[in-house]
Motif scaffolding. Structure first.
Motif, PDB file in Angstrom:
ATOM      1  N   GLY A 129       0.806  -1.225   0.000  1.00 35.49           N
ATOM      2  CA  GLY A 129       0.000   0.000   0.000  1.00 35.49           C
ATOM      3  C   GLY A 129       0.832   1.265   0.000  1.00 35.49           C
ATOM      4  O   GLY A 129       1.668   1.468   0.874  1.00 35.49           O
ATOM      5  N   VAL A 179      -0.347   7.431   2.461  1.00 34.67           N
ATOM      6  CA  VAL A 179       0.596   8.157   3.323  1.00 34.67           C
ATOM      7  C   VAL A 179       1.177   7.229   4.389  1.00 34.67           C
ATOM      8  O   VAL A 179       2.357   7.356   4.752  1.00 34.67           O
ATOM      9  N   VAL A 208       4.705  -2.221  -2.490  1.00 37.84           N
ATOM     10  CA  VAL A 208       3.932  -2.626  -3.665  1.00 37.84           C
ATOM     11  C   VAL A 208       2.590  -1.909  -3.625  1.00 37.84           C
ATOM     12  O   VAL A 208       1.869  -1.987  -2.619  1.00 37.84           O
ATOM     13  N   GLN A 267      -1.514   3.990  -8.202  1.00 39.06           N
ATOM     14  CA  GLN A 267      -0.487   5.029  -8.014  1.00 39.06           C
ATOM     15  C   GLN A 267      -0.377   5.355  -6.527  1.00 39.06           C
ATOM     16  O   GLN A 267      -1.315   5.081  -5.783  1.00 39.06           O
ATOM     17  N   ALA A 305      -7.766  13.710   0.877  1.00 46.89           N
ATOM     18  CA  ALA A 305      -7.822  14.190   2.268  1.00 46.89           C
ATOM     19  C   ALA A 305      -7.800  15.711   2.302  1.00 46.89           C
ATOM     20  O   ALA A 305      -7.282  16.362   1.389  1.00 46.89           O
ATOM     21  N   ALA A 306      -8.363  16.247   3.403  1.00 45.61           N
ATOM     22  CA  ALA A 306      -8.360  17.704   3.565  1.00 45.61           C
ATOM     23  C   ALA A 306      -6.994  18.196   4.055  1.00 45.61           C
ATOM     24  O   ALA A 306      -6.752  19.402   4.080  1.00 45.61           O
ATOM     25  N   GLY A 332      -4.969   0.428   3.782  1.00 45.30           N
ATOM     26  CA  GLY A 332      -5.951   1.523   3.874  1.00 45.30           C
ATOM     27  C   GLY A 332      -7.362   1.038   3.604  1.00 45.30           C
ATOM     28  O   GLY A 332      -7.899   0.183   4.321  1.00 45.30           O
ATOM     29  N   LEU A 333      -7.970   1.544   2.544  1.00 44.21           N
ATOM     30  CA  LEU A 333      -9.349   1.172   2.223  1.00 44.21           C
ATOM     31  C   LEU A 333      -9.497  -0.331   1.970  1.00 44.21           C
ATOM     32  O   LEU A 333     -10.609  -0.858   2.023  1.00 44.21           O
ATOM     33  N   TRP A 334      -8.392  -1.009   1.671  1.00 48.08           N
ATOM     34  CA  TRP A 334      -8.429  -2.458   1.400  1.00 48.08           C
ATOM     35  C   TRP A 334      -7.722  -3.248   2.513  1.00 48.08           C
ATOM     36  O   TRP A 334      -7.414  -4.419   2.333  1.00 48.08           O
ATOM     37  N   MET A 367      -6.473 -12.166   3.288  1.00 50.89           N
ATOM     38  CA  MET A 367      -5.493 -13.027   2.587  1.00 50.89           C
ATOM     39  C   MET A 367      -4.725 -13.910   3.570  1.00 50.89           C
ATOM     40  O   MET A 367      -4.140 -14.904   3.184  1.00 50.89           O
ATOM     41  N   TYR A 385     -16.453  17.171   2.712  1.00 45.81           N
ATOM     42  CA  TYR A 385     -16.106  18.558   3.016  1.00 45.81           C
ATOM     43  C   TYR A 385     -16.393  19.446   1.813  1.00 45.81           C
ATOM     44  O   TYR A 385     -16.387  19.000   0.669  1.00 45.81           O
ATOM     45  N   TYR A 416     -15.379  21.210  11.122  1.00 45.95           N
ATOM     46  CA  TYR A 416     -14.037  21.796  11.182  1.00 45.95           C
ATOM     47  C   TYR A 416     -13.880  22.704   9.967  1.00 45.95           C
ATOM     48  O   TYR A 416     -14.541  22.507   8.933  1.00 45.95           O
ATOM     49  N   GLY A 460     -15.463  11.415   0.177  1.00 46.41           N
ATOM     50  CA  GLY A 460     -14.551  10.290  -0.023  1.00 46.41           C
ATOM     51  C   GLY A 460     -14.551   9.383   1.194  1.00 46.41           C
ATOM     52  O   GLY A 460     -14.933   9.809   2.284  1.00 46.41           O
ATOM     53  N   PHE A 465     -12.771   6.964   4.135  1.00 46.31           N
ATOM     54  CA  PHE A 465     -11.530   6.612   4.851  1.00 46.31           C
ATOM     55  C   PHE A 465     -11.867   5.763   6.057  1.00 46.31           C
ATOM     56  O   PHE A 465     -13.018   5.704   6.484  1.00 46.31           O
ATOM     57  N   MET A 481      -7.034   6.997  10.789  1.00 47.27           N
ATOM     58  CA  MET A 481      -8.066   7.936  10.317  1.00 47.27           C
ATOM     59  C   MET A 481      -7.534   9.365  10.160  1.00 47.27           C
ATOM     60  O   MET A 481      -8.175  10.190   9.524  1.00 47.27           O
TER      61      MET A 481
HETATM   62  C1  LIG Z   1     -12.681  13.471   2.523  1.00 47.99           C
HETATM   63  C2  LIG Z   1     -11.535  13.121   3.418  1.00 47.99           C
HETATM   64  C3  LIG Z   1     -10.903  14.113   4.176  1.00 47.99           C
HETATM   65  C4  LIG Z   1      -9.845  13.790   5.006  1.00 47.99           C
HETATM   66  N1  LIG Z   1      -9.200  14.771   5.694  1.00 47.99           N
HETATM   67  C5  LIG Z   1      -8.131  14.482   6.459  1.00 47.99           C
HETATM   68  C6  LIG Z   1      -7.413  15.485   7.138  1.00 47.99           C
HETATM   69  O1  LIG Z   1      -7.747  16.662   7.058  1.00 47.99           O
HETATM   70  N2  LIG Z   1      -6.331  15.140   7.884  1.00 47.99           N
HETATM   71  C7  LIG Z   1      -5.932  13.839   7.997  1.00 47.99           C
HETATM   72  O2  LIG Z   1      -4.940  13.570   8.687  1.00 47.99           O
HETATM   73  N3  LIG Z   1      -6.599  12.853   7.376  1.00 47.99           N
HETATM   74  C8  LIG Z   1      -7.680  13.138   6.608  1.00 47.99           C
HETATM   75  N4  LIG Z   1      -8.342  12.143   5.952  1.00 47.99           N
HETATM   76  C9  LIG Z   1      -7.955  10.751   6.240  1.00 47.99           C
HETATM   77  C10 LIG Z   1      -6.730  10.338   5.460  1.00 47.99           C
HETATM   78  O3  LIG Z   1      -7.029  10.410   4.114  1.00 47.99           O
HETATM   79  C11 LIG Z   1      -6.320   8.932   5.871  1.00 47.99           C
HETATM   80  O4  LIG Z   1      -5.966   8.952   7.233  1.00 47.99           O
HETATM   81  C12 LIG Z   1      -5.138   8.413   5.078  1.00 47.99           C
HETATM   82  O5  LIG Z   1      -5.357   8.548   3.717  1.00 47.99           O
HETATM   83  C13 LIG Z   1      -4.867   6.947   5.390  1.00 47.99           C
HETATM   84  O6  LIG Z   1      -3.815   6.525   4.572  1.00 47.99           O
HETATM   85  P1  LIG Z   1      -3.482   5.009   4.311  1.00 47.99           P
HETATM   86  O7  LIG Z   1      -2.150   4.975   3.699  1.00 47.99           O
HETATM   87  O8  LIG Z   1      -3.686   4.238   5.565  1.00 47.99           O
HETATM   88  O9  LIG Z   1      -4.617   4.470   3.343  1.00 47.99           O
HETATM   89  P2  LIG Z   1      -4.897   4.671   1.790  1.00 47.99           P
HETATM   90  O10 LIG Z   1      -4.678   6.072   1.381  1.00 47.99           O
HETATM   91  O11 LIG Z   1      -6.242   4.098   1.513  1.00 47.99           O
HETATM   92  O12 LIG Z   1      -3.786   3.828   1.093  1.00 47.99           O
HETATM   93  C14 LIG Z   1      -3.824   2.433   0.951  1.00 47.99           C
HETATM   94  C15 LIG Z   1      -3.110   2.076  -0.333  1.00 47.99           C
HETATM   95  O13 LIG Z   1      -2.951   0.677  -0.376  1.00 47.99           O
HETATM   96  C16 LIG Z   1      -3.098   0.254  -1.715  1.00 47.99           C
HETATM   97  N5  LIG Z   1      -3.439  -1.173  -1.672  1.00 47.99           N
HETATM   98  C17 LIG Z   1      -4.465  -1.741  -0.991  1.00 47.99           C
HETATM   99  N6  LIG Z   1      -4.468  -3.069  -1.194  1.00 47.99           N
HETATM  100  C18 LIG Z   1      -3.435  -3.348  -1.990  1.00 47.99           C
HETATM  101  C19 LIG Z   1      -2.944  -4.558  -2.558  1.00 47.99           C
HETATM  102  N7  LIG Z   1      -3.537  -5.727  -2.340  1.00 47.99           N
HETATM  103  N8  LIG Z   1      -1.845  -4.477  -3.345  1.00 47.99           N
HETATM  104  C20 LIG Z   1      -1.232  -3.298  -3.553  1.00 47.99           C
HETATM  105  N9  LIG Z   1      -1.678  -2.126  -3.072  1.00 47.99           N
HETATM  106  C21 LIG Z   1      -2.764  -2.151  -2.289  1.00 47.99           C
HETATM  107  C22 LIG Z   1      -4.196   1.145  -2.236  1.00 47.99           C
HETATM  108  O14 LIG Z   1      -4.217   1.234  -3.637  1.00 47.99           O
HETATM  109  C23 LIG Z   1      -3.877   2.473  -1.562  1.00 47.99           C
HETATM  110  O15 LIG Z   1      -3.089   3.307  -2.366  1.00 47.99           O
HETATM  111  C24 LIG Z   1      -9.407  12.440   5.100  1.00 47.99           C
HETATM  112  C25 LIG Z   1     -10.039  11.470   4.336  1.00 47.99           C
HETATM  113  C26 LIG Z   1     -11.090  11.795   3.508  1.00 47.99           C
HETATM  114  C27 LIG Z   1     -11.726  10.727   2.701  1.00 47.99           C
END
Ligand SMILES: Cc1cc2nc3c(=O)[nH]c(=O)nc-3n(C[C@H](O)[C@H](O)[C@H](O)COP(=O)(O)OP(=O)(O)OC[C@H]3O[C@@H](n4cnc5c(N)ncnc54)[C@H](O)[C@@H]3O)c2cc1C
Length: 816
Positions: free
Chosen positions: A11, A14, A34, A38, A47-48, A204-206, A213, A227, A258, A324, A326, A352
């Motif tokens: 993943g 961030v 991996v 992108q 994200a905001a 993240g979302l997955w 798995m 937002y 907010y 969106g 999260f 989150m």
């Molecule tokens: C509308 C909105 C506003 C937000 N505002 C804020 C904010 O102001 N401040 C803040 O701190 N947070 C905010 N967030 C939350 C923030 O976006 C999340 O905390 C953050 O994106 C989490 O990141 P992540 O890397 O855990 O997950 P993700 O961004 O979901 O990344 C997971 C990645 O894993 C990859 N992946 C999954 N499964 C596989 C697989 N089997 N093989 C390869 N790749 C895979 C996916 O493609 C994805 O790129 C907001 C979210 C939303 C939706």
């Protein structure tokens, strides 16, 4: 693409990029990430971008502080801008209660070293002229708040990791994970298989699908979040021109919104009550960088209040609405760490607030992987804090509750209702019929206190002493002056068997193992000599094979945390077997000076003080049912813990109550138990005892036997004993008014914050308000009355160290 590597991070959001960067920073260079699509293409891209340090858990707040401080370093290393705006943030209180909450947050910020200040609503308006001050009673400014560019920041992590040798493979989904016989992982991707020693789930979302798995169902759920971005606003432009700076962030708890400046307009987001989960069962793999359909009706109640509180916003044109998904865990904090029962499979998901927490999550996880320890107290985000009861439907209910309450106050005596009752014992309905007010203890309904006839069995939530006060007092007096019974099914219980059981336990615990039929109390340390457990251990009679058998009791919440540690240390030769009883063993505590008299009526065994001594352990038929019984209780009084299989619990309880009638037996709950332990200076796990304290700092000297044999953490314990450590756990009498300490209050001495409170409350039998906490060891000794103050809801109250327990300092009651 490599075919072998030390770590595959799944993943490229961030969080994954932060983990990758921190692994390289910790010295591991053979690491790859991996990504299915992108970088940022999960929840990160939309994200905001806001960040802040405040968190309900001070240890998570520290890690948030680390994250926010990291961005300059990332920009320096990568040359990539994070798009930082360090504008500060205002939290706006609309009620006196919210103001009290802010005062407590401000007090806690002092000992965390954060820069916050309290102000009136009029002063807040000077900083944020969009607000109507008549709707607010005050505010707190946090100087560390700000916002950034989510994509720039994620790329800055990724670039910094690449510079240190990490590789990133895009457009390549991980489709399968296979554990190899050697304890490694075959990571099957769309473009081939990579053998990795370690796998990190940053999906993240997955994250749920990646968990599946490897056969686990992670307690994580995505929620829709909206937002609005406004057109340019004349009020914003005027402020910028006049002040030469941006508007700070603002949180309006009443409106559940907010806000922050974006260009010459504003961003306004909501945590609305009518929240909606996204993909509650399975996240489709083909979900791309698309947004969800906005639904302004859902957020209309929040906007209505917000537009009243910030009239300029009502006039602003809306440029875009972002909706969106999260992810969240049931309590809103991340799920981080190694997964119990799987080798070298790690999680960093349900983050989150990726831009407040991502750096700290990456740092803690990388240290955990490289050094075997996260280096911080990460309990509040440890994946081990959820048990099997955190099923997918449970998670769904709890996440919705948590999301809708994101801007609500959680009072210290407030039990949240969603997904309850999840687990109950055979006494549940009986307890309710007797006026029990129930609490959730690691997914189990547990009596907190009992409302007498005619009194509503319900907590009035408050930061101050509340309606349970006289009733908990009556329970405490009932135990101390007679006898009480309390359900303790929520304790953790384990059994260790096999020819190697004693040697194994002895290699983990600081105290010498007991003889057959006896109990010991013992802490457990990690390699760094810090506290990671506190147990009661009994040597039971041998099992059918004649093998050693030990029973052990500990903190309910830490069951998975401890199992993970035991499994890691278990000898490979199969000489030790561990069983976690969970709800297969339940129990009652019978305590108070008349408890022996009650017990004598229930058994023909000799339970005199000579035959059944303090810290004895027996198998005994009581009330006709087979039990194991320990002569010890957390009340610090004469008493017994009686353990039975669940099918016997109801009979045992009813017979205990019948036998106790002549002695005036009362029911008591967890709140009375915690009050009784306070006047004995007993510490509690996860409050006074945590992996940031050494055993001598915590005052557990008498349970540490440095001479017995080698044990994990012994060397560090020897060093701590020699140096004396830096802190001391102390118990203090507090000159409290109508509110007692709750935990996390600063302790002042000579005008400076020198320590913090870990827990406390009212000790009803000795009739004093007590606090436990840590201060520098030099201050723990001879200071006289009035040398300390503890800040309770914004007021500094005098506090005096009490070196001895106020109740029965010589422990005569337990032993008589
Ligand atoms: C509308 C909105 C506003 C937000 N505002 C804020 C904010 O102001 N401040 C803040 O701190 N947070 C905010 N967030 C939350 C923030 O976006 C999340 O905390 C953050 O994106 C989490 O990141 P992540 O890397 O855990 O997950 P993700 O961004 O979901 O990344 C997971 C990645 O894993 C990859 N992946 C999954 N499964 C596989 C697989 N089997 N093989 C390869 N790749 C895979 C996916 O493609 C994805 O790129 C907001 C979210 C939303 C939706």
């Amino acid at each position: 693409m490599k075919s072998h590597t030390q770590v595959v991070v799944i993943g490229g959001g961030v969080v994954g990029c932060s983990v990758l960067y921190h692994l390289t920073k910790a010295g591991w260079r053979d690491v790859v990430l991996v990504e299915r699509d992108q970088l940022t293409s999960g929840s990160t891209w939309h994200a905001a971008g806001g960040f802040h340090t405040l968190n309900g858990d001070p240890n998570v707040a520290k890690l948030q502080g680390y994250t926010i401080g990291l961005y300059d370093e990332l920009e320096r290393i990568s040359g990539q801008s994070c798009g930082l705006h360090r504008s500060g943030g205002l939290m706006l209180a609309d009620t006196e209660e919210r103001m009290e909450w802010l005062k407590m947050a401000h007090a806690r910020a002092r000992y965390l070293g954060l820069e916050t200040s309290l102000m009136s609503a009029k002063e807040a308006r000077q900083l944020f002229p969009l607000l109507e001050d008549k709707y607010f009673v005050g505010a707190m400014l946090d100087a560390a708040d700000g916002n950034l560019d989510p994509a720039g920041t994620t790329h800055a992590y990724a670039k910094s990791a690449r510079i240190a040798g990490a590789e990133i493979y895009l457009q390549n989904r991980v489709v399968e994970l296979k554990a190899t016989r050697e304890g490694a992982w075959d990571v099957v991707t769309e473009k081939g298989t990579i053998r990795a020693e370690h796998v990190v789930n940053c999906g993240g979302l997955w994250a749920r699908e990646v968990g599946r798995m490897v056969g686990i169902e992670l307690p994580v759920l995505a929620m829709e979040h909206m937002y609005l971005v406004t057109e340019d606003m004349p009020e914003v432009i005027a402020f910028n021109q006049e002040k030469g700076r941006e508007l700070p962030h603002a949180i309006d708890f009443k409106a559940e919104i907010y806000m922050r400046q974006e260009g010459k307009g504003m961003v306004l987001g909501t945590y609305e009550k009518a929240c909606v989960p996204w993909q509650p069962k399975t996240t489709p793999w083909d979900f791309g960088t698309e947004l969800l359909q906005p639904d302004l009706d859902r957020v209309a109640p929040s906007l209505e209040i917000g537009f009243r509180h910030f009239p300029a916003m009502a006039k602003a044109g809306i440029k875009r609405v972002i909706n969106g998904p999260f992810t969240f865990s049931p309590d809103g904090n991340p799920l981080v760490g190694p997964v119990q029962g799987l080798k070298n499979f790690w999680c960093a998901c349900a983050v989150m607030a990726g831009f407040s927490q991502g750096g700290g999550v990456g740092l803690a996880l990388s240290q955990w992987m490289v050094d075997g320890d996260p280096g911080f107290d990460v309990w509040a985000m440890d994946i081990a804090r959820f048990g099997e009861w955190a099923s997918r439907p449970y998670t769904n209910e709890k996440v919705r509750e948590n999301y809708s309450r994101r801007f609500s106050i959680r009072f210290p005596n407030e039990e949240l209702p969603a997904a309850r009752p999840q687990q109950t014992t055979a006494l549940y309905d009986l307890m309710l019929s007797q006026g029990a007010v129930m609490g959730d203890s690691w997914g189990l309904e547990t009596p907190l206190w009992f409302a007498p006839k005619g009194v509503a069995a319900k907590d009035v939530v408050s930061f101050h002493r509340s309606n349970d006060f006289p009733h908990v007092k009556a329970e405490c007096l009932g135990v101390r002056n007679g006898v009480g019974v309390n359900e303790i099914a929520n304790f953790a219980k384990y059994e260790f068997t096999g020819p190697g059981a004693e040697a194994f336990l002895s290699s983990l615990m600081t105290n010498r193992m007991p003889r057959t039929g006896r109990l010991i109390l013992t802490p457990m340390l990690n390699e760094q000599g810090k506290l990671i457990g506190d147990f009661t251990i009994a040597k039971a009679s041998p099992d059918r094979n004649g093998d050693e058998r030990f029973m052990m009791w500990g903190s309910s919440q830490a069951q998975k945390y401890h199992m993970r540690w035991f499994e890691r240390q278990l000898p490979a030769d199969g000489s030790v077997k561990i069983r976690r009883y969970d709800m297969d063993l339940v129990g009652l505590s019978l305590a108070g000076p008349r408890s022996r008299a009650v017990l004598e009526r229930l058994t023909d065994a000799d339970v005199s003080n000579a035959a059944f001594k303090f810290l004895d352990h027996r198998a005994m038929d009581i009330a006709n049912v087979p039990t194991v019984i320990n002569r010890v209780t957390y009340t610090g009084d004469l008493g017994y813990e009686i353990w039975v299989r669940p099918e016997y619990l109801r009979r045992l309880y009813q017979e205990v109550k019948a036998a106790g009638r002549d002695f005036g037996i009362i029911d008591f709950g967890m709140r009375a138990l915690l009050s009784l332990r306070l006047e004995k200076n007993f510490p509690t796990w996860f409050r006074e005892l945590r992996p940031i304290y050494g055993p001598f700092e915590a005052g557990l000297d008498r349970f540490i036997d440095l001479a017995k044999n080698d044990f994990i953490g012994r060397e560090a314990a020897v060093a701590e004993k020699a140096s004396g450590g830096t802190l001391r756990r102390v118990s203090m009498v507090v000159d409290a008014a109508d509110a007692d300490v709750l935990g996390d209050e600063p302790i002042w001495h000579e005008g400076k914050v020198v320590g913090w409170v870990t827990s406390g409350g009212y000790a009803h039998f000795v009739d004093k308000s007590l606090a436990q906490g840590y201060v520098p060891k030099e201050l723990a000794g001879e200071l006289g009355p009035g040398e300390f103050e503890i800040e309770i809801i914004g007021e500094r109250r005098g506090a005096t160290i009490v070196p001895e327990p106020l109740f029965d300092p010589e422990g005569k009651r337990m032993r008589s």
